[in-house]
Design a protein around this motif. Structure first.
Motif, short mmCIF file in Angstrom:
data_model
loop_
_atom_site.label_atom_id
_atom_site.label_comp_id
_atom_site.label_asym_id
_atom_site.label_seq_id
_atom_site.Cartn_x
_atom_site.Cartn_y
_atom_site.Cartn_z
N ALA A 58 -8.31 -14.71 -2.32
CA ALA A 58 -9.56 -14.43 -2.11
C ALA A 58 -10.56 -15.46 -2.63
N SER A 59 -10.02 -16.71 -3.36
CA SER A 59 -10.81 -17.66 -3.76
C SER A 59 -10.97 -18.55 -2.57
N LEU A 60 -10.18 -18.63 -1.64
CA LEU A 60 -9.75 -19.62 -0.52
C LEU A 60 -11.58 -19.81 0.20
N ALA A 61 -12.26 -18.86 0.15
CA ALA A 61 -13.75 -18.78 0.59
C ALA A 61 -14.64 -19.82 -0.31
N VAL A 62 -14.34 -19.94 -1.64
CA VAL A 62 -14.92 -20.84 -2.40
C VAL A 62 -14.30 -22.36 -2.54
N ASN A 63 -12.97 -22.24 -2.51
CA ASN A 63 -12.39 -23.69 -2.56
C ASN A 63 -11.01 -23.62 -1.97
N PRO A 64 -10.87 -23.94 -0.62
CA PRO A 64 -9.70 -23.86 0.04
C PRO A 64 -8.63 -24.57 -0.45
N GLY A 66 -7.29 -24.05 -3.25
CA GLY A 66 -6.49 -23.39 -3.87
C GLY A 66 -5.12 -22.76 -3.26
N ILE A 67 -5.06 -22.88 -1.93
CA ILE A 67 -4.11 -22.56 -1.25
C ILE A 67 -2.84 -23.20 -1.38
N GLY A 68 -2.98 -24.41 -1.97
CA GLY A 68 -1.98 -25.60 -2.48
C GLY A 68 -1.12 -25.09 -3.53
N LEU A 69 -1.77 -24.18 -4.32
CA LEU A 69 -1.19 -23.63 -5.51
C LEU A 69 -0.18 -22.62 -5.31
N PHE A 70 -0.18 -22.14 -4.35
CA PHE A 70 0.75 -20.94 -3.83
C PHE A 70 2.29 -21.51 -3.79
N ARG A 71 3.17 -20.66 -4.39
CA ARG A 71 4.65 -21.19 -4.35
C ARG A 71 5.32 -20.23 -3.52
N ARG A 72 4.89 -18.82 -3.44
CA ARG A 72 5.51 -17.69 -2.57
C ARG A 72 4.60 -17.22 -1.76
N ALA A 73 5.15 -16.54 -0.79
CA ALA A 73 4.41 -15.56 0.16
C ALA A 73 3.60 -14.63 -0.71
N GLU A 74 2.58 -14.28 -0.29
CA GLU A 74 1.65 -13.17 -0.76
C GLU A 74 1.11 -12.31 -0.02
N VAL A 75 0.87 -10.97 -0.23
CA VAL A 75 0.07 -10.15 0.49
C VAL A 75 -0.98 -9.27 -0.75
N ALA A 76 -2.09 -9.12 -0.51
CA ALA A 76 -3.04 -8.60 -1.47
C ALA A 76 -4.09 -7.87 -0.69
N VAL A 77 -4.77 -6.61 -1.55
CA VAL A 77 -5.74 -6.06 -0.92
C VAL A 77 -6.33 -5.39 -2.20
N GLY A 78 -7.68 -5.28 -2.13
CA GLY A 78 -8.57 -4.76 -3.14
C GLY A 78 -9.51 -3.67 -2.58
N ASN A 228 -11.41 -15.86 6.55
CA ASN A 228 -10.83 -17.10 6.75
C ASN A 228 -9.52 -17.37 7.30
N ILE A 229 -9.27 -18.48 7.89
CA ILE A 229 -7.99 -19.06 8.17
C ILE A 229 -8.10 -20.36 7.75
N THR A 230 -6.95 -20.45 6.77
CA THR A 230 -6.82 -21.57 5.79
C THR A 230 -5.49 -22.23 5.97
N ALA A 231 -5.54 -23.64 5.74
CA ALA A 231 -4.36 -24.07 5.58
C ALA A 231 -4.56 -25.35 4.66
N GLY A 232 -3.30 -25.79 3.96
CA GLY A 232 -3.37 -26.66 2.81
C GLY A 232 -2.13 -26.95 2.07
N GLY A 233 -2.29 -27.74 1.41
CA GLY A 233 -0.78 -28.13 0.57
C GLY A 233 -0.97 -29.06 -0.66
N GLN A 234 0.11 -29.51 -1.09
CA GLN A 234 0.13 -30.36 -2.52
C GLN A 234 0.65 -31.49 -2.10
N ILE A 235 0.32 -32.32 -2.99
CA ILE A 235 1.39 -33.55 -3.39
C ILE A 235 1.82 -33.75 -4.68
N GLN A 236 3.19 -33.74 -4.97
CA GLN A 236 3.51 -34.18 -6.18
C GLN A 236 2.91 -33.39 -7.54
#
Length: 498
Positions: A58-64, A66-78, A228-236
């Protein structure tokens, strides 16, 4: 109604008591102003401070990023339940109206790829968040000894020959409220001058024959939501990045029922009461792009920054209005205007945010965001040459100021349980009368997490003051409704990890 009388005409944005012409910068403000934090139950409980936190779709609309901190797949609903309560004070009379509401607040799916040998990962996600909830009711009533809405219609009709109104009524082609008031005998032409008008609520000395009992009930519905359709990642595990395409949808509806009744029985054949009913809808959507980055200079600290382009909305609006009048000794008379349809465009302002996140070992964290919202960059335009785009632009620049929303939150971990609290402050975007629309939201909640599941519950309380003016007269008293608006929201979010 003159646009330059900003304070009153602006806060009369719920009313169409003027002519068919619409003041569109009011709509731009309605769709931009957001005093409540948004997101999942977890981010809501933190006051909406989520820009550097990440790991929450849900935070990806504020700062995309944040998707780089995911380490597992996730499904969420509120899902959420809310209550809006509006206390209105009108001519020393207080009234209260409230509205319960329930709905889907967010939903998301995140797909995380394994980390490469170079220490890099790529994530992809889709999410839905309801950013604005327009659902609310308001009501006011009082005895007005000074003026009537009918006075405004006599002013608007002045200079138009009665034959024009007669022709519109005879052909059932009524285009504005002054003509509608004429067709239902709320206003009438003088016998010696058919271009000037009076209302039977006033006597030959132009005084009200008795106080006017006035009341209005306003019901609003709809939302502004983003996919939102978001893509991202992380480096080290030092730099996290992300980009998103946002598809925003606006759906807004308002129904006004305004009534006036003479406080004593009118003379035979004269006007006793009238009811004005109006309905307005606006629907449409647009696109924006967002980019963000989060850096971790030291292990416990994350610093985030994000920018979001304006959303260019294409909106379609419709409006209808009818009047039913009562005169002593006669049957009720009713008439309607020709439904009005129009296409216009609304451009939201840029949004830029900076954020901090500090991890306190395994005991919890504190987080904070500031978001810049340049209201003066809002813009509206029409689909024909009659649209006063320069006037709208001037009104926005003269009456709004740029603003910074501040959000702070904290989370404490106790085993598998999490306790959260936060605050969100939204300063008024008005250059004048800044006490109005200056909002504060207090938040809190709890969470419980197992190996592949998390449940979070949050509560939000927000409060601010506003003004609403039923009508503005050039000659007579123009009344004002002072309103205190309170919102409470409870949300339950579930997250499944794979």
């Amino acid at each position: 109604m003159k646009k330059q009388i900003f304070l009153f005409s602006f806060f009369a944005c719920l009313s169409f008591f003027g002519s068919r012409a619409q003041v569109y910068y009011n709509d731009a403000f309605r769709y931009t102003y957001r005093p409540m934090p948004t997101g999942s139950a977890r981010t809501l409980a933190l006051g909406g401070a989520q820009g550097a936190m990440g790991s929450d779709a849900a935070s990806l609309a504020v700062n995309p990023a944040g998707i780089g901190l995911f380490r597992r797949a996730e499904v969420a609903v509120g899902l959420d339940y809310g209550n809006s309560l509006i206390q209105s004070s009108y001519l020393d009379t207080d009234e209260t109206a409230n509205r319960d509401k329930i709905g889907l607040s967010h939903a998301s799916a995140i797909f995380a790829a394994p980390q490469s040998s170079a220490g890099q990962t790529i994530q992809f996600g889709i999410s839905y968040v309801r950013t604005h909830d327009f659902r609310q009711d308001s009501y006011y009533q009082a005895s007005n000894p000074y003026s009537s809405l009918a006075d405004v219609w006599t002013e608007e009709a002045a200079g138009i020959h009665a034959k024009v109104f007669e022709s519109e009524a005879a052909n059932n082609k009524i285009y504005d409220l002054a003509s509608l008031a004429y067709a239902t005998f709320v206003i009438n032409p003088y016998a010696d001058d058919s271009t000037q008008y009076y209302t039977e609520f006033r006597d030959v000395n132009n005084q009200l024959v008795a106080p006017i009992l006035q009341e209005e009930r306003i019901k609003e519905s709809g939302s502004r939501s983003v996919f939102n359709i978001t893509a991202g990642g992380q480096i080290q595990e030092k730099i996290y990045w992300g980009a998103t395409v946002g598809i925003e949808v606006i759906n807004y509806e308002r129904e006004n029922t305004y009534k006036e009744r003479l406080s004593r029985t009118a003379a035979d054949g004269e006007l006793q009461a009238f009811t004005l009913r109006q309905r307005y809808t606006a629907t449409g959507g647009g696109l924006y792009l967002g980019m963000g980055i989060i850096v971790r200079p030291i292990e416990p600290l994350r610093i985030g920054a994000a920018i979001q382009t304006p959303t260019g909305f294409s909106l379609y609006e419709t409006s209808t209005a009818s009047i039913e009048s009562e005169s002593v000794g006669f049957s009720k008379v009713s008439a309607s205007i020709i439904p009005y349809e129009y296409d216009f465009r609304y451009r939201s302002p840029w949004r830029a945010s900076g954020s901090l996140f500090w991890q306190i070992k395994k005991y919890g964290f504190i987080t904070a965001d500031v978001e810049w919202i340049p209201y003066r960059q809002m813009a509206v335009s029409g689909s024909d040459n009659n649209f006063d785009e320069s006037g709208e632009r001037r009104a926005i620049r003269e009456n709004f100021r740029n603003s910074i929303q501040a959000r702070v939150g904290a989370e404490a971990r106790i085993g598998s349980w999490y306790v959260r609290t936060g605050v969100c402050y939204t300063p008024s975007p008005l250059r004048k009368e800044a006490a109005y629309y200056d909002a504060m939201a207090f938040t809190g909640g709890i969470g419980y997490r197992l190996q592949g599941f998390q449940l979070s519950i949050s509560g939000v309380f927000a409060r601010y003051a506003s003004l609403y003016q039923p009508y503005v007269s050039q000659q007579y008293f123009s009344p004002t409704v002072e309103r205190t608006q309170q919102y409470m929201q409870w949300q339950v979010s579930t997250h499944w990890y794979f």
